[in-house]
Design a protein around this motif. Sequence first.
Motif, PDB file in Angstrom:
ATOM      1  N   ASP A   1     -19.823 -29.260  15.092  1.00 16.99           N
ATOM      2  CA  ASP A   1     -21.292 -29.314  15.069  1.00 16.99           C
ATOM      3  C   ASP A   1     -21.821 -28.149  14.251  1.00 16.99           C
ATOM      4  O   ASP A   1     -21.957 -27.036  14.746  1.00 16.99           O
TER       5      ASP A   1
ATOM      6  N   SER B   1     -24.810 -27.643  13.013  1.00 15.35           N
ATOM      7  CA  SER B   1     -26.158 -27.198  13.360  1.00 15.35           C
ATOM      8  C   SER B   1     -26.162 -26.243  14.542  1.00 15.35           C
ATOM      9  O   SER B   1     -27.052 -25.421  14.674  1.00 15.35           O
ATOM     10  N   GLY B   2     -25.213 -26.346  15.424  1.00 18.09           N
ATOM     11  CA  GLY B   2     -25.158 -25.478  16.590  1.00 18.09           C
ATOM     12  C   GLY B   2     -25.906 -26.036  17.791  1.00 18.09           C
ATOM     13  O   GLY B   2     -26.132 -25.322  18.770  1.00 18.09           O
ATOM     14  N   LYS B   3     -26.274 -27.326  17.752  1.00 17.04           N
ATOM     15  CA  LYS B   3     -27.041 -27.912  18.855  1.00 17.04           C
ATOM     16  C   LYS B   3     -26.250 -27.880  20.155  1.00 17.04           C
ATOM     17  O   LYS B   3     -26.781 -27.519  21.214  1.00 17.04           O
ATOM     18  N   THR B   4     -24.986 -28.282  20.086  1.00 20.26           N
ATOM     19  CA  THR B   4     -24.158 -28.304  21.290  1.00 20.26           C
ATOM     20  C   THR B   4     -24.022 -26.913  21.886  1.00 20.26           C
ATOM     21  O   THR B   4     -24.171 -26.712  23.098  1.00 20.26           O
ATOM     22  N   VAL B   5     -23.769 -25.961  21.024  1.00 14.99           N
ATOM     23  CA  VAL B   5     -23.638 -24.577  21.485  1.00 14.99           C
ATOM     24  C   VAL B   5     -24.949 -24.093  22.088  1.00 14.99           C
ATOM     25  O   VAL B   5     -24.960 -23.380  23.097  1.00 14.99           O
ATOM     26  N   TYR B   6     -26.064 -24.503  21.498  1.00 12.47           N
ATOM     27  CA  TYR B   6     -27.372 -24.069  21.998  1.00 12.47           C
ATOM     28  C   TYR B   6     -27.632 -24.599  23.404  1.00 12.47           C
ATOM     29  O   TYR B   6     -28.092 -23.858  24.279  1.00 12.47           O
TER      30      TYR B   6
ATOM     31  N   SER C   1     -26.427 -19.914  19.062  1.00  8.27           N
ATOM     32  CA  SER C   1     -26.251 -21.084  18.202  1.00  8.27           C
ATOM     33  C   SER C   1     -26.441 -20.755  16.737  1.00  8.27           C
ATOM     34  O   SER C   1     -25.881 -21.412  15.860  1.00  8.27           O
TER      35      SER C   1
ATOM     36  N   SER D   1     -23.369 -19.664  13.974  1.00 12.04           N
ATOM     37  CA  SER D   1     -22.624 -20.577  13.108  1.00 12.04           C
ATOM     38  C   SER D   1     -23.538 -21.492  12.298  1.00 12.04           C
ATOM     39  O   SER D   1     -23.061 -22.399  11.627  1.00 12.04           O
ATOM     40  N   ASN D   2     -24.857 -21.277  12.350  1.00 12.93           N
ATOM     41  CA  ASN D   2     -25.790 -22.138  11.629  1.00 12.93           C
ATOM     42  C   ASN D   2     -25.767 -21.798  10.140  1.00 12.93           C
ATOM     43  O   ASN D   2     -25.917 -20.636   9.756  1.00 12.93           O
TER      44      ASN D   2
END
Length: 543
Positions: free
Chosen positions: A110, A112-117, A159, A162-163
């Motif tokens: 991922d 965008s980093g959505k999962t991490v966010y 997040s 890694s964006n």
Amino acid sequence: MSRPTSRGSQEGAKYVQVEGSKEIDIPKGPPSRGTSAEGIGDVGPQRRSVSRGSQLSIDSRKNTNQEQRPGTSGSEFVDEDTETMVQTEVIEDQGYDTDLEIANQSEVYDVSGKTVYIQACKKYNVVPVSYFIRHMKEETLNLRHHGLGPAGMAAIAVSMVSNTNVLQMDVGDNWLQVEGARYVADMLQENCFVVDLNLADNRISHEGLTAIASTIVNNPNISHLTLSGNCLDDNDADALAEAILNNNKLEYLDISHNNFSHHAGDVLGNAIAENTSIKHLDISWNNLTKKGAIMFAKGIKNNIIIKKLNVEMNGFALEGSKEMAEALKVNSTLEELNLTNNRIGTDRALLIAKSLMVNESLKVLKIGKNPLYSAGCLACLKSVNDNANSIVEELDIADIECNKDFDDYLKTVKELKPDLQVKRGLREQQLKSRKKATPLANLNNFIEKNAIDLLNHFTDIDKPNQGTLTRDGFITALKSVGLKMTDEEIDTITNDADKENSGLIDYKLFVETLSERAAEEQLNVMKKIVVASWAEVLLQPTG
């Protein structure tokens, strides 16, 4: 021994495990959720699994030393060595997502980093910001006024590590404070894509500024940094100066609306003198004053990079404005200078005017809201006009009252330099409107000043004593008063007196209401001027 691993099958199928010459049935009941034959993934309540490895083992034995028993299905074979019947089931993979297949699939990263966010929001116990989730793949991310707080910023920072999409990040006015600033600093240690960072109005204070400044030194990718309104003072100047000296990619720095004073002016001035990257610097609405203003102006004098400088509201007064005038003589790169509201008097304005005689780089000079008066404004305008190499395009003298000499000279300059903009501001237009009274107000003021009985002038014309006059008779009476008026002004007064356009004017009523009507007319004119002035201000392009 061959041990089965994960594979899907149909409900009710029989499975055996080969152990010597024994045939062992595996119960059909479902195992507990979250386990499988090998402990990988979840297994549904109606499913069991046979490993691909076991199938391959069975097929191998079939090909070497097995024969199919008559009457058995294509999935039953007899091992001649062990006389053990092995039942297998050939399962089509269509429609089944087996545990093993999931395990073998490569996990999609991922970016965008959505999962991490989302995970970080759970960790820090904050509600996810939907706006951030929707825009985290865009180059510009505006999270201003979202009330993030330190915890909300922590989740976003995790997040953002890694964006790779966001280049401009605005988290202004989110009450990040020291802790939130540290999260941002930690994020910037890893993220090399964000180049424009806005941390305005977050009260990051000394510890937060120290963390950010240290990051700026180590992260050369930041080119735009906004730190306005963060309660910074002289204690923060040294860390900021170090960042200015050691980052050669920083092009825009906004440290306005803080509490920098003498020491900050000194150390920042020295840093600015040696900096080779900053092109736009905003240090407005601080309190440099006296020594701080002098040292900062000396830094500008030796700087060869800055093109746009805003030092509005810093108390430059006598000392700082004198040094800034000296800087204008030698600095050949500065294109825009804002000295608005710095207590610069007429004498220092004359020094600035002398600098404008030799300056060849300045395009915009803003010196409004200073006690320059007409003499100071006229001197600056004259220097711009007399300097053949001057490229000044805008002279802002907002809210400074100028006399008729300035106005007349400005008309002459505009003929020679029609592109030159001289901005007077709202207050100047209000002052002009007060000076240029309406015809009714002029008549009323003249009568009161000279103690004239206006009614007698009308009755002298009204021989029949009817109380009314024709328009011609009314005009004759007005002219007999002795006030010099143009034909246009007389027509304006007459039309006001004869609003019904009947041709007859009740002059007694006109005299009785003259004072009130004059005040009302003047007020209406003022309102129109104020509205027009504000409209002009609002329609001006910003930035």
